[in-house]
Design an enzyme around this catalytic site. Structure first.
Site, PDB file in Angstrom:
ATOM      1  N   LYS A   1      43.979  51.127  41.412  1.00 22.43           N
ATOM      2  CA  LYS A   1      44.270  50.156  40.361  1.00 22.43           C
ATOM      3  C   LYS A   1      44.081  50.839  38.999  1.00 22.43           C
ATOM      4  O   LYS A   1      43.191  51.689  38.828  1.00 22.43           O
ATOM      5  CB  LYS A   1      43.322  48.968  40.505  1.00 22.43           C
TER       6      LYS A   1
ATOM      7  N   GLU B   1      48.163  38.681  45.498  1.00 27.24           N
ATOM      8  CA  GLU B   1      46.751  38.991  45.280  1.00 27.24           C
ATOM      9  C   GLU B   1      46.077  37.743  44.745  1.00 27.24           C
ATOM     10  O   GLU B   1      46.384  37.283  43.639  1.00 27.24           O
ATOM     11  CB  GLU B   1      46.576  40.148  44.303  1.00 27.24           C
TER      12      GLU B   1
ATOM     13  N   ARG C   1      37.937  34.480  41.667  1.00 30.94           N
ATOM     14  CA  ARG C   1      37.384  34.103  40.365  1.00 30.94           C
ATOM     15  C   ARG C   1      36.973  32.640  40.298  1.00 30.94           C
ATOM     16  O   ARG C   1      36.644  32.140  39.218  1.00 30.94           O
ATOM     17  CB  ARG C   1      38.400  34.413  39.269  1.00 30.94           C
TER      18      ARG C   1
END
Length: 321
Positions: free
Chosen positions: A129, A41, A45
């Site tokens: 999640k 993953e 960011r």
């Protein structure tokens, strides 16, 4: 391409990485694969995250690419174009979730409250999640939520370390565990790819958690099995437990089969945190499973199976702890 959710479930570990330098993207992905974890993953960011995803897609086609920190439909489109197969969102953002669901794009939104979980289920999303996992109650909270929401499987992240893997991955409601512990920033910055591969191998060992359960000995019939149990008990007084089914026990260490079963002489039993992932682990190494030996629990998860081969005349039995 294999179903990305199947790969997620079978692997059980998701490296969640903020790749600051795109030059590190490909060697990092190759190190993860070398260590046995063929998914990553990449969090969106920084300004070069999409470039990192694209580089990995081109150079490491065997890896499953997940784009993290998805917060808009625009981010979904960009990540998809770069090569991501799955989206992970830090919240249940209605517009983004609906866009992915309607477009057939796999998405894992963060849902930690019953209301959020129900919203996801209403969109037919069952892999969610759970963040920040430690602060939100960890495994205990997940088990509580799995009661009313029995079809949901969670991907906990946040505050989880490598040594927490056995606790989380022994829970059927956990699809996989995510975190940066698989490839820490200092190892990436110093480009210690072999060390990262070693960490991956250790993570897999911890996630499977193999341990010896018992030794099984074949007998021709129940009377012979009990005679053997009593003879062993005279020498090693662990207590004989006569069974009404297929076997009796000396303590918990030796199982005496009432009729000949798998294995020329008997079997060796091993416990694991997840029989589902253990099966996938063996199959990935070319080790065959006896399909006729697989047993399932009430929720449809594998609870035990035998390997097809024997060692020293003993079959190998794998069962969930």
């Amino acid at each position: 391409m294999d179903n990305p959710f199947d790969i997620l479930y079978k692997t059980g570990i998701v490296p969640v990485i903020n790749i600051e330098d795109p030059e590190n993207a490909v060697p990092l992905a190759k190190a993860l694969c070398a260590g046995g974890i063929s998914l990553i993953e990449v969090t969106l960011r920084n300004d070069s995250s999409l470039e990192s995803i694209e580089r990995i897609r081109r150079a490491v086609p065997g890896i499953t690419l997940i784009a993290g920190t998805i917060q808009s439909t625009g981010a979904v489109k960009e990540a998809l174009a770069a090569g991501a197969a799955v989206m992970v969102a830090p919240a249940y953002q209605k517009e983004t979730v609906e866009y992915c669901a309607e477009s057939g794009i796999p998405i894992i939104p963060c849902c930690v409250t019953p209301t959020e979980i129900q919203q996801a289920l209403d969109m037919d999303l069952k892999t969610l999640k759970f963040f920040p996992a430690k602060r939100c109650g960890g495994v205990a909270a997940i088990r509580d939520l799995a009661g009313p929401f029995r079809d949901v499987r969670f991907v906990p992240t946040g505050g989880i370390g490598m040594n927490d893997l056995p606790e989380y991955l022994s829970c059927d409601a956990v699809a996989a565990v995510g975190g940066s512990f698989v490839a820490k920033a200092d190892l990436i910055a110093s480009r210690r790819w072999d060390a990262i591969a070693d960490v991956c191998r250790r993570c897999i060992e911890l996630s499977l958690g193999f341990e010896l359960a018992h030794i099984g000995l074949n007998a021709a019939n129940k009377a012979e099995a009990l005679d053997a149990a009593e003879a062993l008990n005279e020498r090693f007084p662990l207590g004989v437990r006569e069974g009404s089914g297929k076997s009796s026990f000396l303590g918990t260490a030796v199982e005496l089969m009432h009729t000949p079963y798998f294995g020329t002489h008997g079997h060796i039993g091993f416990r694991t945190n997840s029989a589902e992932r253990a099966k996938a682990h063996f199959e990935s190494r070319g080790i065959e499973i006896r399909e006729d030996s697989i047993q399932y629990n009430a929720k449809g998860f594998i609870k035990s199976f035998y390997l097809k081969d024997e060692i020293g005349g003993f079959a190998l039995h794998v069962m969930k702890k």
